[in-house]
Design a protein around this motif. Structure first.
Motif, PDB file in Angstrom:
ATOM      1  N   VAL A   1      35.113  45.568  41.556  1.00 38.61           N
ATOM      2  CA  VAL A   1      36.115  46.079  40.560  1.00 38.61           C
ATOM      3  C   VAL A   1      35.887  45.773  39.377  1.00 38.61           C
ATOM      4  N   THR A   2      35.809  46.707  38.216  1.00 39.81           N
ATOM      5  CA  THR A   2      35.728  46.218  36.955  1.00 39.81           C
ATOM      6  C   THR A   2      37.312  46.281  36.224  1.00 39.81           C
ATOM      7  N   ARG A   3      37.542  45.152  35.589  1.00 36.77           N
ATOM      8  CA  ARG A   3      39.062  44.976  35.235  1.00 36.77           C
ATOM      9  C   ARG A   3      39.199  44.117  33.996  1.00 36.77           C
ATOM     10  N   ASN A   4      39.698  44.418  33.094  1.00 36.82           N
ATOM     11  CA  ASN A   4      39.950  43.762  31.839  1.00 36.82           C
ATOM     12  C   ASN A   4      41.035  42.633  32.093  1.00 36.82           C
ATOM     13  N   THR A   5      40.622  41.327  31.919  1.00 37.36           N
ATOM     14  CA  THR A   5      41.226  40.138  32.279  1.00 37.36           C
ATOM     15  C   THR A   5      42.368  39.865  31.280  1.00 37.36           C
ATOM     16  N   LEU A   6      42.217  40.464  30.116  1.00 37.48           N
ATOM     17  CA  LEU A   6      43.204  40.396  29.089  1.00 37.48           C
ATOM     18  C   LEU A   6      44.505  41.285  29.405  1.00 37.48           C
TER      19      LEU A   6
ATOM     20  N   TYR B   1      25.648  28.119  41.453  1.00 37.25           N
ATOM     21  CA  TYR B   1      26.285  29.333  42.210  1.00 37.25           C
ATOM     22  C   TYR B   1      27.724  29.127  42.759  1.00 37.25           C
ATOM     23  N   VAL B   2      27.856  27.857  43.323  1.00 35.34           N
ATOM     24  CA  VAL B   2      29.023  27.556  44.093  1.00 35.34           C
ATOM     25  C   VAL B   2      30.157  27.066  42.861  1.00 35.34           C
ATOM     26  N   PHE B   3      29.727  26.441  41.973  1.00 41.27           N
ATOM     27  CA  PHE B   3      30.721  26.067  41.011  1.00 41.27           C
ATOM     28  C   PHE B   3      30.986  26.621  39.715  1.00 41.27           C
ATOM     29  N   LEU B   4      29.994  27.280  39.011  1.00 41.00           N
ATOM     30  CA  LEU B   4      30.259  27.586  37.482  1.00 41.00           C
ATOM     31  C   LEU B   4      30.508  29.127  37.703  1.00 41.00           C
ATOM     32  N   ARG B   5      31.251  29.409  36.607  1.00 38.88           N
ATOM     33  CA  ARG B   5      31.499  30.663  36.479  1.00 38.88           C
ATOM     34  C   ARG B   5      31.687  31.030  34.908  1.00 38.88           C
ATOM     35  N   ASP B   6      31.410  32.446  34.663  1.00 35.52           N
ATOM     36  CA  ASP B   6      31.426  32.834  33.258  1.00 35.52           C
ATOM     37  C   ASP B   6      32.852  32.953  32.699  1.00 35.52           C
ATOM     38  N   ASN B   7      33.695  33.371  33.570  1.00 32.78           N
ATOM     39  CA  ASN B   7      35.207  33.009  33.387  1.00 32.78           C
ATOM     40  C   ASN B   7      35.394  34.144  31.897  1.00 32.78           C
ATOM     41  N   PRO B   8      35.016  35.303  31.959  1.00 35.75           N
ATOM     42  CA  PRO B   8      35.184  35.884  30.384  1.00 35.75           C
ATOM     43  C   PRO B   8      36.850  36.310  30.168  1.00 35.75           C
ATOM     44  N   ALA B   9      37.135  36.534  29.112  1.00 38.49           N
ATOM     45  CA  ALA B   9      38.404  36.983  28.612  1.00 38.49           C
ATOM     46  C   ALA B   9      37.859  38.554  28.069  1.00 38.49           C
ATOM     47  N   GLY B  10      38.097  39.475  29.052  1.00 41.00           N
ATOM     48  CA  GLY B  10      37.669  40.888  28.648  1.00 41.00           C
ATOM     49  C   GLY B  10      37.503  41.346  29.950  1.00 41.00           C
ATOM     50  N   ILE B  11      36.299  42.169  29.726  1.00 41.26           N
ATOM     51  CA  ILE B  11      35.774  42.773  31.034  1.00 41.26           C
ATOM     52  C   ILE B  11      35.114  41.982  31.957  1.00 41.26           C
ATOM     53  N   HIS B  12      35.605  42.152  33.218  1.00 40.44           N
ATOM     54  CA  HIS B  12      35.029  41.218  34.308  1.00 40.44           C
ATOM     55  C   HIS B  12      34.881  42.286  35.557  1.00 40.44           C
ATOM     56  N   ARG B  13      33.758  41.992  36.171  1.00 34.42           N
ATOM     57  CA  ARG B  13      33.355  42.598  37.302  1.00 34.42           C
ATOM     58  C   ARG B  13      33.645  41.574  38.538  1.00 34.42           C
ATOM     59  N   GLU B  14      34.454  42.045  39.426  1.00 37.72           N
ATOM     60  CA  GLU B  14      34.709  40.917  40.360  1.00 37.72           C
ATOM     61  C   GLU B  14      34.794  41.541  41.837  1.00 37.72           C
ATOM     62  N   LEU B  15      34.824  40.751  42.850  1.00 30.66           N
ATOM     63  CA  LEU B  15      34.717  41.182  44.230  1.00 30.66           C
ATOM     64  C   LEU B  15      36.018  41.161  44.746  1.00 30.66           C
ATOM     65  N   TRP B  16      36.614  42.450  45.379  1.00 28.85           N
ATOM     66  CA  TRP B  16      37.761  42.407  46.019  1.00 28.85           C
ATOM     67  C   TRP B  16      37.544  42.853  47.440  1.00 28.85           C
ATOM     68  N   PHE B  17      38.118  42.490  48.646  1.00 33.57           N
ATOM     69  CA  PHE B  17      38.017  42.790  49.966  1.00 33.57           C
ATOM     70  C   PHE B  17      39.178  43.505  50.584  1.00 33.57           C
TER      71      PHE B  17
ATOM     72  N   TYR C   1      44.069  36.274  40.690  1.00 30.83           N
ATOM     73  CA  TYR C   1      42.937  36.909  40.433  1.00 30.83           C
ATOM     74  C   TYR C   1      42.685  36.509  38.898  1.00 30.83           C
ATOM     75  N   ASN C   2      41.324  36.513  38.437  1.00 28.76           N
ATOM     76  CA  ASN C   2      41.389  35.893  36.953  1.00 28.76           C
ATOM     77  C   ASN C   2      42.117  36.775  36.034  1.00 28.76           C
ATOM     78  N   SER C   3      42.793  35.809  34.940  1.00 28.58           N
ATOM     79  CA  SER C   3      43.531  36.609  33.982  1.00 28.58           C
ATOM     80  C   SER C   3      43.719  35.601  32.873  1.00 28.58           C
ATOM     81  N   TYR C   4      43.670  36.330  31.772  1.00 34.67           N
ATOM     82  CA  TYR C   4      44.037  35.643  30.527  1.00 34.67           C
ATOM     83  C   TYR C   4      45.282  36.326  29.862  1.00 34.67           C
TER      84      TYR C   4
END
Lengths: 90, 416
Positions: free
Chosen positions: A67-72, A40-56, B299-302
Protein backbone atom coordinates in the motif's frame (compact mmCIF):
# COMPACT_ATOMS: atom_id res chain seq x y z
CA UNK A 1 -8.84 4.16 6.36
CA UNK A 2 -10.05 2.31 3.29
CA UNK A 3 -7.56 0.26 1.32
CA UNK A 4 -8.23 -0.18 -2.43
CA UNK A 5 -7.61 -3.90 -2.69
CA UNK A 6 -6.73 -4.70 -6.35
CA UNK A 7 -9.07 -7.73 -6.37
CA UNK A 8 -11.74 -6.86 -3.80
CA UNK A 9 -12.17 -3.10 -4.07
CA UNK A 10 -12.26 -0.74 -1.11
CA UNK A 11 -11.78 -2.65 2.16
CA UNK A 12 -11.67 -1.32 5.74
CA UNK A 13 -8.10 -1.17 7.05
CA UNK A 14 -9.38 -3.01 10.15
CA UNK A 15 -9.48 -6.20 8.08
CA UNK A 16 -5.71 -5.96 7.64
CA UNK A 17 -2.69 -6.32 9.86
CA UNK A 18 0.32 -4.11 9.30
CA UNK A 19 3.92 -5.20 8.90
CA UNK A 20 5.87 -2.11 7.84
CA UNK A 21 8.13 -0.83 5.09
CA UNK A 22 7.65 -2.66 1.77
CA UNK A 23 11.45 -2.82 1.51
CA UNK A 24 11.11 -5.84 3.82
CA UNK A 25 10.21 -7.85 0.69
CA UNK A 26 13.87 -7.60 -0.26
CA UNK A 27 15.35 -9.95 2.34
CA UNK A 28 19.16 -10.16 1.99
CA UNK A 29 20.67 -13.29 0.48
CA UNK A 30 21.58 -15.92 3.12
CA UNK A 31 25.30 -15.25 2.58
CA UNK A 32 24.93 -11.44 2.72
CA UNK A 33 26.52 -11.32 6.17
CA UNK A 34 25.58 -10.17 9.63
CA UNK A 35 25.66 -6.43 8.96
CA UNK A 36 23.20 -6.71 6.08
CA UNK A 37 20.78 -8.74 8.18
CA UNK A 38 21.13 -6.35 11.10
CA UNK A 39 20.15 -3.48 8.83
CA UNK A 40 17.28 -5.51 7.42
CA UNK A 41 15.88 -6.51 10.80
CA UNK A 42 16.33 -3.28 12.74
CA UNK A 43 16.84 -0.18 10.58
CA UNK A 44 14.05 1.70 8.80
CA UNK A 45 13.84 4.75 6.53
CA UNK A 46 10.73 5.88 8.45
CA UNK A 47 9.87 8.71 6.02
CA UNK A 48 7.46 11.56 6.72
CA UNK A 49 5.38 11.56 3.54
CA UNK A 50 4.98 8.86 0.91
CA UNK A 51 5.56 5.41 2.38
CA UNK A 52 5.23 2.03 0.63
CA UNK A 53 4.24 -0.56 3.20
CA UNK A 54 3.07 -4.14 3.65
CA UNK A 55 -0.48 -4.88 4.79
CA UNK A 56 -1.83 -8.43 5.20
CA UNK A 57 -5.52 -9.01 4.44
CA UNK A 58 -5.91 -11.31 7.43
CA UNK A 59 -9.70 -11.14 7.66
CA UNK A 60 -10.16 -11.23 3.92
CA UNK A 61 -8.44 -13.11 1.12
CA UNK A 62 -5.18 -13.40 3.10
CA UNK A 63 -3.15 -11.70 0.42
CA UNK A 64 -0.22 -9.39 1.13
CA UNK A 65 -0.55 -5.92 -0.37
CA UNK A 66 1.94 -3.13 -0.94
CA UNK A 67 0.00 0.00 0.00
CA UNK A 68 1.29 3.46 -0.86
CA UNK A 69 0.24 5.88 1.87
CA UNK A 70 1.14 9.36 3.05
CA UNK A 71 2.30 9.14 6.68
CA UNK A 72 1.66 12.85 7.21
CA UNK A 73 -2.02 12.72 6.20
CA UNK A 74 -2.95 9.00 6.21
CA UNK A 75 -4.11 9.42 2.59
CA UNK A 76 -3.90 6.12 0.72
CA UNK A 77 -2.62 6.57 -2.82
CA UNK A 78 -2.76 3.02 -4.13
CA UNK A 79 -2.38 -0.66 -3.46
CA UNK A 80 -1.07 -3.64 -5.40
CA UNK A 81 -0.50 -7.29 -4.69
CA UNK A 82 2.83 -7.84 -2.98
CA UNK A 83 3.44 -10.90 -5.18
CA UNK A 84 3.34 -8.62 -8.25
CA UNK A 85 5.82 -6.23 -6.61
CA UNK A 86 8.12 -9.10 -5.62
CA UNK A 87 8.07 -10.60 -9.13
CA UNK A 88 8.87 -7.23 -10.68
CA UNK A 89 11.87 -6.70 -8.45
CA UNK A 90 13.11 -10.30 -8.76
CA UNK B 1 11.32 36.06 40.10
CA UNK B 2 10.98 33.31 42.67
CA UNK B 3 7.66 31.59 43.29
CA UNK B 4 6.61 31.36 46.92
CA UNK B 5 3.52 31.52 49.08
CA UNK B 6 4.55 35.03 50.10
CA UNK B 7 4.76 36.10 46.44
CA UNK B 8 1.28 34.70 45.72
CA UNK B 9 -0.25 36.63 48.63
CA UNK B 10 1.59 39.82 47.68
CA UNK B 11 0.43 39.63 44.06
CA UNK B 12 -3.12 38.87 45.14
CA UNK B 13 -3.14 42.07 47.20
CA UNK B 14 -1.51 44.25 44.51
CA UNK B 15 -3.57 43.33 41.46
CA UNK B 16 -1.26 40.69 39.95
CA UNK B 17 0.95 43.30 38.25
CA UNK B 18 4.26 41.74 39.27
CA UNK B 19 4.17 38.49 37.29
CA UNK B 20 6.71 38.68 34.47
CA UNK B 21 7.37 36.32 31.57
CA UNK B 22 8.80 33.00 32.71
CA UNK B 23 11.70 33.09 30.25
CA UNK B 24 13.44 35.43 27.81
CA UNK B 25 12.97 35.32 24.04
CA UNK B 26 16.58 35.73 22.91
CA UNK B 27 18.01 36.07 19.40
CA UNK B 28 20.28 33.14 18.53
CA UNK B 29 23.98 33.80 19.02
CA UNK B 30 26.53 32.90 16.33
CA UNK B 31 27.75 29.85 18.22
CA UNK B 32 27.27 27.84 21.39
CA UNK B 33 29.19 25.14 23.19
CA UNK B 34 26.17 22.84 23.12
CA UNK B 35 23.00 22.99 21.07
CA UNK B 36 20.04 20.85 22.10
CA UNK B 37 17.67 20.28 19.19
CA UNK B 38 14.11 19.99 20.43
CA UNK B 39 12.38 22.16 23.04
CA UNK B 40 10.16 19.45 24.46
CA UNK B 41 10.35 17.86 27.87
CA UNK B 42 13.56 15.93 27.27
CA UNK B 43 15.35 18.79 25.49
CA UNK B 44 14.43 21.33 28.16
CA UNK B 45 15.36 18.93 30.95
CA UNK B 46 18.69 18.32 29.21
CA UNK B 47 19.39 22.05 29.05
CA UNK B 48 18.33 22.51 32.69
CA UNK B 49 20.66 19.80 34.00
CA UNK B 50 23.49 20.90 31.68
CA UNK B 51 23.35 24.33 33.30
CA UNK B 52 22.58 23.23 36.85
CA UNK B 53 24.58 20.05 37.33
CA UNK B 54 27.35 20.32 34.75
CA UNK B 55 28.10 24.05 34.77
CA UNK B 56 27.47 24.54 31.06
CA UNK B 57 26.35 28.10 30.34
CA UNK B 58 26.77 28.50 26.59
CA UNK B 59 23.82 26.27 25.75
CA UNK B 60 20.89 26.81 23.38
CA UNK B 61 17.68 24.87 22.89
CA UNK B 62 16.28 25.10 19.34
CA UNK B 63 12.56 24.45 18.94
CA UNK B 64 10.75 24.53 15.60
CA UNK B 65 7.40 25.48 17.17
CA UNK B 66 6.77 26.65 20.70
CA UNK B 67 8.24 25.13 23.84
CA UNK B 68 6.52 21.93 24.89
CA UNK B 69 4.50 21.66 21.66
CA UNK B 70 5.19 17.98 21.09
CA UNK B 71 4.64 14.91 23.21
CA UNK B 72 5.21 16.63 26.56
CA UNK B 73 1.85 18.27 25.89
CA UNK B 74 0.21 15.15 24.47
CA UNK B 75 0.75 12.39 27.01
CA UNK B 76 -1.35 11.00 29.85
CA UNK B 77 0.95 12.39 32.58
CA UNK B 78 1.79 9.12 34.32
CA UNK B 79 5.04 8.74 36.22
CA UNK B 80 6.21 5.35 37.47
CA UNK B 81 9.27 3.11 37.73
CA UNK B 82 7.80 -0.36 37.38
CA UNK B 83 10.16 -1.94 34.86
CA UNK B 84 11.77 -5.37 34.94
CA UNK B 85 15.12 -5.47 33.18
CA UNK B 86 18.42 -4.37 34.71
CA UNK B 87 19.09 -1.99 31.79
CA UNK B 88 15.82 -0.18 32.44
CA UNK B 89 14.72 -0.31 36.06
CA UNK B 90 17.60 1.63 37.69
CA UNK B 91 17.15 4.38 35.09
CA UNK B 92 13.42 4.74 35.70
CA UNK B 93 13.90 4.62 39.47
CA UNK B 94 16.50 7.39 39.12
CA UNK B 95 13.82 9.31 37.21
CA UNK B 96 11.29 8.64 39.97
CA UNK B 97 13.67 10.08 42.56
CA UNK B 98 14.18 13.18 40.40
CA UNK B 99 10.39 13.54 40.10
CA UNK B 100 10.09 13.44 43.87
CA UNK B 101 12.31 16.51 44.20
CA UNK B 102 11.44 18.22 40.90
CA UNK B 103 9.37 21.10 42.25
CA UNK B 104 12.00 22.03 44.83
CA UNK B 105 14.72 21.88 42.16
CA UNK B 106 12.89 24.03 39.61
CA UNK B 107 10.90 26.23 42.01
CA UNK B 108 7.86 25.53 39.85
CA UNK B 109 4.59 23.82 40.66
CA UNK B 110 4.58 20.78 38.39
CA UNK B 111 1.79 19.18 40.45
CA UNK B 112 3.70 15.96 41.03
CA UNK B 113 1.15 13.71 42.73
CA UNK B 114 2.28 10.33 44.05
CA UNK B 115 -1.13 8.74 43.92
CA UNK B 116 0.18 5.29 43.01
CA UNK B 117 -0.37 2.91 40.14
CA UNK B 118 -2.01 -0.53 40.08
CA UNK B 119 -1.34 -2.98 37.24
CA UNK B 120 -4.17 -5.50 37.22
CA UNK B 121 -3.59 -9.27 37.26
CA UNK B 122 -5.97 -11.76 35.63
CA UNK B 123 -4.14 -15.11 35.58
CA UNK B 124 -1.71 -17.16 37.66
CA UNK B 125 0.97 -16.71 34.99
CA UNK B 126 0.53 -12.96 35.05
CA UNK B 127 0.76 -12.97 38.86
CA UNK B 128 4.07 -14.85 38.62
CA UNK B 129 5.34 -12.33 36.07
CA UNK B 130 4.29 -9.37 38.20
CA UNK B 131 5.77 -10.95 41.33
CA UNK B 132 9.07 -11.20 39.47
CA UNK B 133 8.74 -7.64 38.23
CA UNK B 134 7.95 -6.38 41.73
CA UNK B 135 11.02 -8.14 43.12
CA UNK B 136 13.17 -6.65 40.34
CA UNK B 137 11.83 -3.22 41.21
CA UNK B 138 12.62 -3.65 44.90
CA UNK B 139 16.13 -4.88 44.08
CA UNK B 140 16.65 -1.59 42.22
CA UNK B 141 15.47 0.44 45.20
CA UNK B 142 11.93 1.08 43.99
CA UNK B 143 8.79 0.15 45.90
CA UNK B 144 6.34 -2.55 44.86
CA UNK B 145 3.51 -4.38 46.55
CA UNK B 146 1.59 -7.40 45.32
CA UNK B 147 -2.14 -7.07 46.02
CA UNK B 148 -4.55 -9.97 46.12
CA UNK B 149 -8.07 -9.72 44.74
CA UNK B 150 -9.48 -8.35 48.00
CA UNK B 151 -6.61 -5.88 48.25
CA UNK B 152 -7.54 -4.48 44.86
CA UNK B 153 -11.24 -4.54 45.71
CA UNK B 154 -10.65 -2.53 48.89
CA UNK B 155 -8.98 0.21 46.85
CA UNK B 156 -10.96 0.03 43.61
CA UNK B 157 -14.41 -1.34 44.49
CA UNK B 158 -15.95 0.02 41.29
CA UNK B 159 -14.05 -2.28 38.90
CA UNK B 160 -15.75 -5.24 37.24
CA UNK B 161 -14.02 -8.10 39.08
CA UNK B 162 -15.95 -10.86 37.35
CA UNK B 163 -15.42 -10.09 33.67
CA UNK B 164 -15.78 -13.48 31.97
CA UNK B 165 -12.61 -13.10 29.92
CA UNK B 166 -10.37 -11.16 32.32
CA UNK B 167 -11.54 -11.56 35.93
CA UNK B 168 -9.41 -9.46 38.28
CA UNK B 169 -7.23 -11.69 40.46
CA UNK B 170 -4.97 -9.07 41.99
CA UNK B 171 -2.60 -6.28 41.14
CA UNK B 172 0.95 -4.99 41.34
CA UNK B 173 1.00 -1.62 43.07
CA UNK B 174 3.70 1.01 43.11
CA UNK B 175 2.61 3.55 45.72
CA UNK B 176 5.27 6.13 44.78
CA UNK B 177 4.10 6.31 41.17
CA UNK B 178 1.50 8.84 40.13
CA UNK B 179 0.96 11.76 37.79
CA UNK B 180 2.39 15.21 37.10
CA UNK B 181 1.15 18.31 35.31
CA UNK B 182 2.78 17.63 31.93
CA UNK B 183 2.98 21.20 30.60
CA UNK B 184 4.12 22.39 34.02
CA UNK B 185 7.08 20.02 33.76
CA UNK B 186 8.18 21.60 30.49
CA UNK B 187 7.62 25.11 31.80
CA UNK B 188 9.49 24.42 35.04
CA UNK B 189 12.51 23.08 33.19
CA UNK B 190 12.35 25.91 30.62
CA UNK B 191 12.24 28.58 33.31
CA UNK B 192 15.00 26.91 35.31
CA UNK B 193 17.24 26.60 32.25
CA UNK B 194 16.58 30.19 31.19
CA UNK B 195 17.42 31.48 34.66
CA UNK B 196 20.76 29.69 34.42
CA UNK B 197 21.64 31.36 31.11
CA UNK B 198 20.39 28.87 28.53
CA UNK B 199 18.98 30.49 25.37
CA UNK B 200 15.57 29.01 24.53
CA UNK B 201 15.03 29.79 20.85
CA UNK B 202 11.54 29.12 19.52
CA UNK B 203 10.27 29.09 15.94
CA UNK B 204 13.70 27.96 14.86
CA UNK B 205 13.57 24.73 12.86
CA UNK B 206 16.75 22.80 12.20
CA UNK B 207 16.94 22.23 8.45
CA UNK B 208 20.39 20.69 8.24
CA UNK B 209 23.40 19.49 10.19
CA UNK B 210 26.74 20.90 9.08
CA UNK B 211 29.25 18.07 9.26
CA UNK B 212 32.89 18.43 8.14
CA UNK B 213 35.51 15.67 8.32
CA UNK B 214 33.14 13.52 10.31
CA UNK B 215 32.61 16.14 13.01
CA UNK B 216 29.60 18.35 13.59
CA UNK B 217 30.18 22.09 13.13
CA UNK B 218 26.70 23.38 13.89
CA UNK B 219 23.18 23.41 12.55
CA UNK B 220 21.44 25.11 9.64
CA UNK B 221 18.16 26.58 10.79
CA UNK B 222 15.30 28.70 9.52
CA UNK B 223 17.02 31.55 11.39
CA UNK B 224 20.45 30.97 9.86
CA UNK B 225 23.50 28.89 10.69
CA UNK B 226 24.33 28.41 14.37
CA UNK B 227 27.71 26.96 15.27
CA UNK B 228 28.20 24.40 18.02
CA UNK B 229 30.90 22.13 19.40
CA UNK B 230 28.28 19.56 20.32
CA UNK B 231 24.74 18.96 19.10
CA UNK B 232 22.30 16.84 21.08
CA UNK B 233 19.16 15.73 19.27
CA UNK B 234 16.10 15.15 21.49
CA UNK B 235 13.19 15.18 19.05
CA UNK B 236 11.35 11.93 19.76
CA UNK B 237 8.66 11.40 17.15
CA UNK B 238 10.83 13.01 14.48
CA UNK B 239 14.17 11.38 15.29
CA UNK B 240 14.41 9.58 11.95
CA UNK B 241 13.76 12.82 10.05
CA UNK B 242 16.40 14.81 11.91
CA UNK B 243 19.03 12.07 11.94
CA UNK B 244 18.54 11.48 8.21
CA UNK B 245 20.19 14.91 7.83
CA UNK B 246 23.33 13.19 9.12
CA UNK B 247 22.78 10.27 6.75
CA UNK B 248 21.73 7.92 9.52
CA UNK B 249 18.96 5.33 9.54
CA UNK B 250 17.59 4.50 12.99
CA UNK B 251 16.04 1.37 14.52
CA UNK B 252 12.84 3.37 14.90
CA UNK B 253 9.42 3.69 13.31
CA UNK B 254 7.14 6.65 14.03
CA UNK B 255 3.66 5.61 15.13
CA UNK B 256 0.64 7.52 16.39
CA UNK B 257 -0.66 6.92 19.92
CA UNK B 258 -4.03 8.33 20.89
CA UNK B 259 -5.22 9.54 24.27
CA UNK B 260 -8.55 10.73 25.61
CA UNK B 261 -10.14 12.82 28.32
CA UNK B 262 -13.73 12.80 29.48
CA UNK B 263 -15.81 15.70 30.75
CA UNK B 264 -14.99 16.73 34.32
CA UNK B 265 -16.45 14.41 36.94
CA UNK B 266 -16.44 14.41 40.73
CA UNK B 267 -13.43 12.70 42.40
CA UNK B 268 -13.61 9.02 41.49
CA UNK B 269 -10.23 7.48 40.71
CA UNK B 270 -7.51 8.33 43.23
CA UNK B 271 -4.75 6.32 41.55
CA UNK B 272 -3.64 5.12 38.12
CA UNK B 273 -5.12 1.82 36.89
CA UNK B 274 -3.68 -0.20 34.04
CA UNK B 275 -5.65 -3.00 32.39
CA UNK B 276 -2.95 -4.34 30.09
CA UNK B 277 -4.97 -7.33 28.94
CA UNK B 278 -7.69 -5.00 27.70
CA UNK B 279 -5.34 -2.37 26.24
CA UNK B 280 -6.63 0.30 28.60
CA UNK B 281 -5.33 2.50 31.39
CA UNK B 282 -6.97 5.35 33.25
CA UNK B 283 -6.46 8.06 35.84
CA UNK B 284 -8.33 11.21 36.81
CA UNK B 285 -6.94 14.70 36.49
CA UNK B 286 -7.21 17.19 39.32
CA UNK B 287 -9.76 19.03 37.16
CA UNK B 288 -11.94 15.91 37.16
CA UNK B 289 -11.49 14.60 33.63
CA UNK B 290 -10.89 10.88 33.22
CA UNK B 291 -7.62 10.61 31.32
CA UNK B 292 -7.22 7.32 29.48
CA UNK B 293 -5.60 5.58 26.56
CA UNK B 294 -4.66 2.27 25.02
CA UNK B 295 -2.47 0.98 22.23
CA UNK B 296 -0.88 2.65 19.23
CA UNK B 297 -2.87 2.65 15.99
CA UNK B 298 -0.23 0.35 14.53
CA UNK B 299 0.89 1.92 11.25
CA UNK B 300 3.63 4.44 10.51
CA UNK B 301 2.36 7.95 11.05
CA UNK B 302 3.54 11.51 11.57
CA UNK B 303 -0.01 12.86 11.58
CA UNK B 304 -0.54 13.54 15.34
CA UNK B 305 -4.02 12.10 14.99
CA UNK B 306 -5.33 8.57 14.81
CA UNK B 307 -8.35 6.72 13.51
CA UNK B 308 -11.68 5.64 14.99
CA UNK B 309 -11.10 1.86 15.30
CA UNK B 310 -8.56 2.38 18.09
CA UNK B 311 -10.90 4.80 19.86
CA UNK B 312 -13.54 2.08 19.77
CA UNK B 313 -11.05 -0.51 21.05
CA UNK B 314 -10.00 1.72 23.96
CA UNK B 315 -13.63 2.47 24.83
CA UNK B 316 -14.40 -1.26 24.84
CA UNK B 317 -11.48 -1.85 27.22
CA UNK B 318 -12.80 0.87 29.50
CA UNK B 319 -16.31 -0.57 29.48
CA UNK B 320 -14.96 -4.05 30.28
CA UNK B 321 -13.02 -2.70 33.27
CA UNK B 322 -15.39 -0.14 34.71
CA UNK B 323 -18.85 -0.16 33.12
CA UNK B 324 -19.78 2.86 35.25
CA UNK B 325 -17.90 5.21 32.92
CA UNK B 326 -20.18 4.32 30.01
CA UNK B 327 -22.25 7.44 30.44
CA UNK B 328 -19.33 9.86 30.74
CA UNK B 329 -18.94 11.91 27.61
CA UNK B 330 -15.66 12.08 25.77
CA UNK B 331 -14.37 15.63 25.77
CA UNK B 332 -11.26 15.36 23.63
CA UNK B 333 -9.18 12.82 21.74
CA UNK B 334 -5.74 13.53 20.40
CA UNK B 335 -2.68 11.77 19.06
CA UNK B 336 1.06 12.06 19.46
CA UNK B 337 3.86 10.68 17.30
CA UNK B 338 5.99 8.07 19.08
CA UNK B 339 9.54 6.96 18.34
CA UNK B 340 8.82 3.22 18.41
CA UNK B 341 12.20 1.56 18.77
CA UNK B 342 12.83 -2.03 17.72
CA UNK B 343 13.14 -3.37 21.27
CA UNK B 344 10.81 -1.01 23.09
CA UNK B 345 13.65 0.77 24.91
CA UNK B 346 15.25 4.18 24.34
CA UNK B 347 18.59 5.32 22.97
CA UNK B 348 20.85 7.85 24.72
CA UNK B 349 24.20 7.66 22.97
CA UNK B 350 26.90 9.19 20.83
CA UNK B 351 26.65 8.72 17.08
CA UNK B 352 29.28 7.90 14.43
CA UNK B 353 29.48 11.67 13.80
CA UNK B 354 31.88 13.36 16.25
CA UNK B 355 30.00 15.82 18.45
CA UNK B 356 26.52 14.59 17.45
CA UNK B 357 24.49 12.91 20.19
CA UNK B 358 21.14 11.19 20.09
CA UNK B 359 18.29 10.90 22.59
CA UNK B 360 15.47 8.92 20.96
CA UNK B 361 13.29 5.82 20.86
CA UNK B 362 11.09 6.51 23.89
CA UNK B 363 8.10 4.55 22.58
CA UNK B 364 5.08 5.34 24.77
CA UNK B 365 7.22 5.85 27.84
CA UNK B 366 8.89 9.19 27.36
CA UNK B 367 7.00 11.33 29.85
CA UNK B 368 7.92 9.43 33.00
CA UNK B 369 11.53 9.37 31.83
CA UNK B 370 11.76 13.14 31.32
CA UNK B 371 13.94 14.02 34.34
CA UNK B 372 16.34 11.08 34.04
CA UNK B 373 16.49 11.39 30.26
CA UNK B 374 17.48 15.03 30.60
CA UNK B 375 19.98 14.26 33.35
CA UNK B 376 21.56 11.34 31.53
CA UNK B 377 21.71 13.18 28.20
CA UNK B 378 23.27 16.20 29.91
CA UNK B 379 25.79 13.87 31.56
CA UNK B 380 26.67 12.37 28.18
CA UNK B 381 26.91 15.77 26.44
CA UNK B 382 29.03 17.31 29.18
CA UNK B 383 31.35 14.43 30.02
CA UNK B 384 31.25 12.17 26.92
CA UNK B 385 30.48 9.25 29.24
CA UNK B 386 27.05 7.69 29.70
CA UNK B 387 25.31 8.19 33.02
CA UNK B 388 25.55 5.00 35.08
CA UNK B 389 21.80 4.34 34.89
CA UNK B 390 21.68 4.87 31.11
CA UNK B 391 24.74 2.88 30.11
CA UNK B 392 22.66 0.21 28.36
CA UNK B 393 20.87 2.63 26.03
CA UNK B 394 23.46 2.27 23.29
CA UNK B 395 22.71 2.82 19.62
CA UNK B 396 24.78 -0.19 18.60
CA UNK B 397 23.04 -2.62 20.98
CA UNK B 398 20.92 -3.89 18.09
CA UNK B 399 23.98 -4.94 16.11
CA UNK B 400 25.61 -6.42 19.22
CA UNK B 401 22.51 -8.36 20.20
CA UNK B 402 22.18 -6.61 23.57
CA UNK B 403 18.53 -5.66 23.18
CA UNK B 404 16.56 -4.39 26.17
CA UNK B 405 13.34 -6.14 25.31
CA UNK B 406 10.94 -5.85 28.27
CA UNK B 407 8.26 -7.80 26.47
CA UNK B 408 10.55 -10.49 25.09
CA UNK B 409 8.87 -10.20 21.72
CA UNK B 410 11.75 -9.82 19.29
CA UNK B 411 12.41 -7.09 16.76
CA UNK B 412 9.22 -5.18 16.20
CA UNK B 413 8.43 -1.52 16.59
CA UNK B 414 5.12 -1.78 18.45
CA UNK B 415 6.08 -2.91 21.92
CA UNK B 416 5.41 -0.31 24.60
Amino acid sequence: MLIPHPLLGLRDAQEFTYLGDAALIGRPAPEAGEAAFCDYVFLRDNPAGIHRELWFHEQGDRSWLVVTRNTLTHEILGAELATDVARRSA
Amino acid sequence: MKFSGFKVVKEALTGHRGWGPLWRDPEPQAAYDIIVVGGGGHGLATAFYLAKEFGQARVAVLEKGWLGSGNIGRNTTIIRSNYLLPGNEPFYEFSMKLWENLEQETNFNSMVSQRGIINLIHTDAQRDAYRRRGNAMRLAGADAELLDREGVRARLPYLNFDNARFPIKGGLMQARAGTARHDGVAWGYARGADQRGVDLIQNCEVTGLRIENGAVQGVETTRGFIGAKKVGVAVAGSSSRVMSMAGMRLPIESHVLQAFVSEGLKPLIDTVITFGAGHFYISQSDKGGLVFGGDIDGYNSYAQRGNLPVIEDVAEGGMALMPMIGRARLLRAWGGVMDMSMDGSPIIDRTPVEGLYLNAGWCYGGFKATPASGYAFAHLLATDRPHETAAAYRLDRFARGHLIDEKGAGAQPNLH
